[in-house]
Design a protein around this motif. Structure first.
Motif, mmCIF file in Angstrom:
data_model
loop_
_atom_site.group_PDB
_atom_site.id
_atom_site.type_symbol
_atom_site.label_atom_id
_atom_site.label_comp_id
_atom_site.label_asym_id
_atom_site.label_seq_id
_atom_site.Cartn_x
_atom_site.Cartn_y
_atom_site.Cartn_z
ATOM 1 N N SER A 15 118.187 74.646 103.857
ATOM 2 C CA SER A 15 117.696 75.822 102.937
ATOM 3 C C SER A 15 116.078 76.050 102.974
ATOM 4 N N GLN A 16 115.504 74.947 103.466
ATOM 5 C CA GLN A 16 114.085 75.032 103.823
ATOM 6 C C GLN A 16 113.849 73.957 104.701
ATOM 7 N N ILE A 17 112.518 74.211 105.417
ATOM 8 C CA ILE A 17 112.112 73.334 106.355
ATOM 9 C C ILE A 17 111.040 72.270 105.977
ATOM 10 N N LYS A 18 111.348 71.118 106.469
ATOM 11 C CA LYS A 18 110.262 69.991 106.275
ATOM 12 C C LYS A 18 109.514 69.571 107.391
ATOM 13 N N LEU A 19 108.511 69.630 107.304
ATOM 14 C CA LEU A 19 107.238 69.506 108.328
ATOM 15 C C LEU A 19 106.395 68.283 107.848
ATOM 16 N N THR A 20 106.078 67.361 108.629
ATOM 17 C CA THR A 20 105.079 66.328 108.130
ATOM 18 C C THR A 20 103.707 66.566 108.895
ATOM 19 N N LEU A 21 102.553 66.678 108.218
ATOM 20 C CA LEU A 21 101.358 67.079 108.826
ATOM 21 C C LEU A 21 100.288 66.201 108.592
ATOM 22 N N GLY A 22 100.492 65.001 108.294
ATOM 23 C CA GLY A 22 99.639 63.721 108.116
ATOM 24 C C GLY A 22 100.099 62.619 107.903
ATOM 25 N N GLY A 23 99.644 61.535 107.731
ATOM 26 C CA GLY A 23 99.991 60.198 107.588
ATOM 27 C C GLY A 23 100.641 59.712 106.397
ATOM 28 N N GLY A 24 101.388 58.616 106.246
ATOM 29 C CA GLY A 24 102.084 58.118 105.076
ATOM 30 C C GLY A 24 102.020 56.961 104.786
ATOM 31 N N ALA A 25 102.572 56.341 103.679
ATOM 32 C CA ALA A 25 102.731 54.838 103.578
ATOM 33 C C ALA A 25 103.827 54.286 104.273
ATOM 34 N N ALA A 26 104.772 54.950 104.325
ATOM 35 C CA ALA A 26 106.126 54.470 105.081
ATOM 36 C C ALA A 26 106.086 54.355 106.486
#
Length: 417
Positions: free
Chosen positions: A188-199
């Motif tokens: 229903s929407q799109i998820k993009l990852t644009l930077g670092g993360g803890a996991a």
């Protein structure tokens, strides 16, 4: 069904209203009245005496990973695929029994689970699925082993790609294909990852991921489908790049500075935040634990700036890969009261989040009713609380003890009255 004599918080008004009757027919609310609503048990009407208790809309979570909530990293990498979905379906019911009647899933193959729940095969919340998190190679959603050859050089997809939890896509053509793939699968929407993360394993927090052209391509493909892009990103540079590319929702943003929060407000972008505490996640290695601490330390200031500039702020949890921590969802909901007044927090947990969900446009399969409110024509998703969360928001941290009635889609899920 008639729920009589309740103290009603409708999800919108600052003050609850006493001595209210709420009438539902099928899956919708059809009347909200301070005068007694007529009903006849012989006609099949179910009457519930609310005894003056607090009735509110069902809770919502704008950033869950339902499959990630229900399974560990070992489950993802080594477990049978059937177990992954079985655990997800079980967690969906537990989440509903915590009072969460609607969630926006930000990474995982939940469209099939959503379909089963919507058809009444299993119990769980309404789901706005994003399907696979889309990431560049070495980005936040790259769960391949370090020695695996990237697909771009002839390698095979990682296990998390095989189960549609993530999708690695480098370059505009592959990003377009990845977005369209998720839409084809029911996003229903799109998820993009644009930077670092803890996991994540490979990316420091300060990394910039995806070029402007790649992000704009994703936004264009989502827009063509009538929906939007939400992005995992923490830093000012990453947020600015996302806004410039047309992203509509910033997920996290804990490392933003004041100027960046002002920029979010000026552009009328959503900030989907999580009131993280360091013990919400447990990272055994010092690198990821350090990243987690840095993220958590930004929470207070970002919330303060968001309030200062009137940013459209949603609430979510982002609990992931630690099934034992899933019940902290309720604790984190109550924690929102540390940053907002109790009524502001309750609004965000109900009608506020619902406004963000509506950005999905025609990809929103729940357009037949209003979410996050108790009003005529709204979906009949409600919680009866033993106590007043406007006075004591900690009540929602213990749903087992304090939620005496949970109704979703006009159906009684829990009733201990």
């Amino acid at each position: 069904m008639i729920i009589r004599n309740v103290r009603l918080f409708d999800g919108v008004a600052d003050q609850p209203q006493d001595n209210v009757d709420v009438l539902t027919e099928g899956s919708h609310v059809v009347a909200v009245s301070t005068s007694p609503v007529a009903g006849d048990a012989s006609d099949g009407v179910v009457e519930i005496d609310g005894k003056g208790k607090f009735l509110m809309p069902g809770l919502s979570d704008a950033h869950v990973h339902l499959m990630g909530n229900a399974n560990s990293m070992v489950d993802f990498l080594q477990g049978p695929t059937g177990s992954l979905y079985g655990n997800t379906i079980a967690e969906a019911k537990r989440m509903l029994l915590r009072g969460f009647t609607t969630v926006r899933d930000m990474g995982g193959d939940t469209a099939p689970v959503k379909g089963l729940i919507d058809r009444g095969v299993f119990e769980g919340p309404r789901i706005f699925p994003s399907q696979a998190m889309i990431s560049q190679t070495s980005g936040h959603a790259d769960f391949a082993f370090v020695y695996d050859v990237p697909e771009e050089f002839g390698g095979k997809p990682s296990r998390t790609e095989d189960i549609h939890f993530t999708r690695i896509a480098d370059g505009v053509p592959r990003v377009l294909a990845a977005v369209r793939e998720q839409l084809r699968m029911g996003a229903s929407q799109i998820k993009l990852t644009l930077g670092g993360g803890a996991a994540s394993m490979y990316d420091p927090l300060n990394t910039l991921q995806y070029t402007s052209d790649e992000i704009k391509a994703a936004v264009q493909a989502a827009t063509d489908y009538g929906t939007y892009v939400a992005t995992h990103v923490y830093t000012p540079a990453g947020i600015a790049r996302a806004i410039d590319a047309g992203v509509k929702s910033i997920e996290h943003g804990h490392l933003a500075d004041e100027a960046t929060i002002h920029l979010i407000a000026d552009n009328q972008i959503w900030l989907s935040m999580q009131p993280f505490a360091e013990d919400d996640h447990h990272y055994p290695d010092p690198v990821r634990a350090g990243k987690n601490a840095e993220i958590c330390h930004g929470t207070d200031q970002v919330y303060a700036w968001a309030k200062k500039y009137g940013v459209k702020t949603a609430w979510g949890t982002d609990l992931l890969l630690e099934p034992q921590s899933a019940p902290r969802q309720s604790v984190m909901a109550a924690r929102l009261g540390e940053f907002y007044t109790n009524v502001e927090a309750l609004k965000m947990l109900t009608s506020g989040n619902a406004s963000l969900f509506e950005l999905a446009g025609e990809r929103n399969t729940y357009r037949g009713g209003k979410l996050g409110v108790i009003a005529e024509g709204a979906w009949a998703d409600m919680i009866l609380v033993d106590g007043d969360p406007i006075k004591d928001i900690s009540l929602i941290a213990d749903p087992d003890a304090n939620f005496q009635l949970i109704v979703k889609n006009g159906q009684i899920v829990k009733n201990t009255l």
